[in-house]
Write a protein that holds these residues in place. Structure first.
Motif, PDB file in Angstrom:
ATOM      1  N   THR A 236       0.836  -1.208   0.000  1.00  0.00           N
ATOM      2  CA  THR A 236       0.000   0.000   0.000  1.00  0.00           C
ATOM      3  C   THR A 236       0.868   1.253   0.000  1.00  0.00           C
ATOM      4  O   THR A 236       0.516   2.257  -0.628  1.00  0.00           O
ATOM      5  CB  THR A 236      -0.967   0.005   1.194  1.00  0.00           C
ATOM      6  N   PHE A 237       2.013   1.209   0.655  1.00  0.00           N
ATOM      7  CA  PHE A 237       2.961   2.326   0.621  1.00  0.00           C
ATOM      8  C   PHE A 237       3.457   2.552  -0.803  1.00  0.00           C
ATOM      9  O   PHE A 237       3.457   3.679  -1.316  1.00  0.00           O
ATOM     10  CB  PHE A 237       4.130   2.022   1.556  1.00  0.00           C
ATOM     11  N   VAL A 238       3.865   1.489  -1.474  1.00  0.00           N
ATOM     12  CA  VAL A 238       4.416   1.582  -2.826  1.00  0.00           C
ATOM     13  C   VAL A 238       3.385   2.095  -3.828  1.00  0.00           C
ATOM     14  O   VAL A 238       3.682   2.953  -4.670  1.00  0.00           O
ATOM     15  CB  VAL A 238       4.959   0.209  -3.273  1.00  0.00           C
TER      16      VAL A 238
ATOM     17  N   SER B 126       7.881  -0.299  10.531  1.00  0.00           N
ATOM     18  CA  SER B 126       8.989  -1.256  10.495  1.00  0.00           C
ATOM     19  C   SER B 126       8.884  -2.165   9.274  1.00  0.00           C
ATOM     20  O   SER B 126       9.885  -2.493   8.624  1.00  0.00           O
ATOM     21  CB  SER B 126       9.005  -2.099  11.773  1.00  0.00           C
ATOM     22  N   HIS B 127       7.653  -2.570   8.961  1.00  0.00           N
ATOM     23  CA  HIS B 127       7.388  -3.421   7.798  1.00  0.00           C
ATOM     24  C   HIS B 127       7.827  -2.702   6.518  1.00  0.00           C
ATOM     25  O   HIS B 127       8.529  -3.278   5.671  1.00  0.00           O
ATOM     26  CB  HIS B 127       5.891  -3.722   7.767  1.00  0.00           C
ATOM     27  N   ILE B 128       7.434  -1.447   6.390  1.00  0.00           N
ATOM     28  CA  ILE B 128       7.798  -0.666   5.203  1.00  0.00           C
ATOM     29  C   ILE B 128       9.307  -0.483   5.118  1.00  0.00           C
ATOM     30  O   ILE B 128       9.919  -0.684   4.059  1.00  0.00           O
ATOM     31  CB  ILE B 128       7.084   0.703   5.227  1.00  0.00           C
ATOM     32  N   ASP B 129       9.920  -0.105   6.217  1.00  0.00           N
ATOM     33  CA  ASP B 129      11.367   0.128   6.218  1.00  0.00           C
ATOM     34  C   ASP B 129      12.140  -1.114   5.821  1.00  0.00           C
ATOM     35  O   ASP B 129      13.208  -1.023   5.205  1.00  0.00           O
ATOM     36  CB  ASP B 129      11.819   0.598   7.603  1.00  0.00           C
ATOM     37  N   LEU B 130      11.623  -2.284   6.173  1.00  0.00           N
ATOM     38  CA  LEU B 130      12.319  -3.538   5.882  1.00  0.00           C
ATOM     39  C   LEU B 130      12.150  -3.984   4.441  1.00  0.00           C
ATOM     40  O   LEU B 130      13.093  -4.436   3.794  1.00  0.00           O
ATOM     41  CB  LEU B 130      11.820  -4.633   6.824  1.00  0.00           C
ATOM     42  N   TYR B 131      10.942  -3.861   3.910  1.00  0.00           N
ATOM     43  CA  TYR B 131      10.629  -4.462   2.612  1.00  0.00           C
ATOM     44  C   TYR B 131      10.657  -3.489   1.436  1.00  0.00           C
ATOM     45  O   TYR B 131      10.627  -3.933   0.282  1.00  0.00           O
ATOM     46  CB  TYR B 131       9.257  -5.140   2.675  1.00  0.00           C
TER      47      TYR B 131
ATOM     48  N   TRP C  56       8.627   7.616  -1.229  1.00  0.00           N
ATOM     49  CA  TRP C  56       9.824   7.981  -0.461  1.00  0.00           C
ATOM     50  C   TRP C  56       9.892   9.480  -0.217  1.00  0.00           C
ATOM     51  O   TRP C  56      10.295   9.913   0.870  1.00  0.00           O
ATOM     52  CB  TRP C  56      11.075   7.519  -1.204  1.00  0.00           C
ATOM     53  N   ALA C  57       9.512  10.260  -1.220  1.00  0.00           N
ATOM     54  CA  ALA C  57       9.603  11.718  -1.089  1.00  0.00           C
ATOM     55  C   ALA C  57       8.514  12.278  -0.179  1.00  0.00           C
ATOM     56  O   ALA C  57       8.680  13.361   0.400  1.00  0.00           O
ATOM     57  CB  ALA C  57       9.517  12.369  -2.469  1.00  0.00           C
ATOM     58  N   ASN C  58       7.400  11.546  -0.049  1.00  0.00           N
ATOM     59  CA  ASN C  58       6.253  12.028   0.732  1.00  0.00           C
ATOM     60  C   ASN C  58       5.763  10.915   1.661  1.00  0.00           C
ATOM     61  O   ASN C  58       4.635  10.426   1.526  1.00  0.00           O
ATOM     62  CB  ASN C  58       5.119  12.472  -0.206  1.00  0.00           C
ATOM     63  N   PRO C  59       6.574  10.495   2.630  1.00  0.00           N
ATOM     64  CA  PRO C  59       6.233   9.315   3.431  1.00  0.00           C
ATOM     65  C   PRO C  59       4.966   9.466   4.260  1.00  0.00           C
ATOM     66  O   PRO C  59       4.331   8.457   4.589  1.00  0.00           O
ATOM     67  CB  PRO C  59       7.461   9.127   4.325  1.00  0.00           C
ATOM     68  N   GLU C  60       4.577  10.685   4.600  1.00  0.00           N
ATOM     69  CA  GLU C  60       3.378  10.874   5.417  1.00  0.00           C
ATOM     70  C   GLU C  60       2.102  10.789   4.586  1.00  0.00           C
ATOM     71  O   GLU C  60       1.015  10.581   5.137  1.00  0.00           O
ATOM     72  CB  GLU C  60       3.437  12.226   6.140  1.00  0.00           C
ATOM     73  N   ALA C  61       2.226  10.965   3.282  1.00  0.00           N
ATOM     74  CA  ALA C  61       1.036  11.040   2.430  1.00  0.00           C
ATOM     75  C   ALA C  61       0.234   9.752   2.436  1.00  0.00           C
ATOM     76  O   ALA C  61      -0.992   9.760   2.301  1.00  0.00           O
ATOM     77  CB  ALA C  61       1.443  11.393   0.997  1.00  0.00           C
TER      78      ALA C  61
END
Length: 279
Positions: A12-14, A233-238, A209-214
């Motif tokens: 979902t982050f990507v 933590s999940h996002i930072d790892l994967y 990456w440029a807008n991590p809070e969005a």
């Protein structure tokens, strides 16, 4: 355009920016949120969306119809699956003839486990039981299963179930091959324009990456009751450099995993050049 990926925080982050129209020249996306054990079989059966997130372990079953997209997936170091037990006996021989739960038989986690077990478990393990990954740790804790193969956020939460890590299969793989771990791949039907898809997925990664809070609200909406700290933590790892570009190291890792698995009869053998066709 239809697309399927998991509700896990890294996906979902990507894809947040692409899904929400924040990237130019992206077709409107109709998202199906599905765990990878479902998309693995959809793709192999010619079902589901034309763009899907699947396990790298499922690629040999689909490469005639789908191309590997060299971004948007999950591949890295220090992010492999864990093999857990409730026993204090931490020797691999403890698993000889035992029941082991796995989240899918078409997963990188499963391939790593079987390659490790072939070398480390005398006589081999016993019954393999496939169950949803969120049910595995309770089953091991309650003695229904002797050991469990876990993925995703279970890396951060297994201690809450009073379980012990028998082996970090990611560490084993990296020490054995000096390569990163291929986990989840993005594939697109070969009838589509792979260059365009690669471009907007990569742009979505860079926007994240440029807008991590969005993407926080979107991530937490689908985070399956994870805390914000565990989701981060999940996002930072994967989500890492391989998510933006698979590169030569990433491609070598994929070829090594699938080549070794094919030699062991764990996946169908296939022409490795299909990994690059259409890229």
């Amino acid at each position: 355009m239809e697309i399927a990926f998991s509700p896990c925080p890294n996906d979902t982050f990507v894809f947040h920016a692409a899904v929400h129209g924040l990237i130019p020249n992206v077709p409107k996306l109709d998202v199906t949120y599905a765990d990878i054990d479902k998309t693995n079989y959809w793709a192999a059966e010619g079902k589901g969306p034309a763009i899907q997130k699947i396990s790298y372990a499922a690629l040999p079953y689909v490469l005639e119809e789908y191309a590997l997209i060299p971004c948007g997936g999950a591949l890295g170091r220090g992010c492999g699956p864990l093999l857990l037990t409730a026993s204090k006996d931490q020797s691999p021989s403890h698993l000889t003839g035992k029941r082991v739960a796995v989240p899918s038989e078409r997963s990188t986690a499963y391939l790593l486990f079987r390659l490790w077990a072939a070398d480390m478990v005398p006589g081999g393990v016993g019954e393999i039981v496939v169950m949803p990954f969120h049910e595995i740790m309770p089953a091991v804790r309650d003695g229904e299963i002797d050991a469990g193969l876990v993925i995703h956020e279970a890396r951060f939460t297994y201690q809450e179930f009073h379980l012990n890590m028998l082996v970090d299969l990611g560490n084993w793989w990296e020490e054995d091959t000096q390569l990163p771990i291929p986990l989840g791949a993005i594939i697109a039907h070969r009838s589509l324009n792979k260059e365009e898809i690669t471009s907007w997925i990569r742009a979505s990664v860079e926007y994240a990456w440029a807008n991590p809070e969005a993407s926080v609200d979107y991530v937490m909406q689908h985070a399956q009751e994870l805390s914000p700290e565990v989701a981060k933590s999940h996002i930072d790892l994967y989500v890492n450099s391989f998510t933006a570009d698979l590169g030569e190291d990433g491609m070598a890792a994929v070829a090594s995993l699938l080549g070794r698995a094919g030699a062991e009869g764990l996946v169908p053998e296939f022409d490795l050049s299909l990994l690059r066709i259409g890229l």
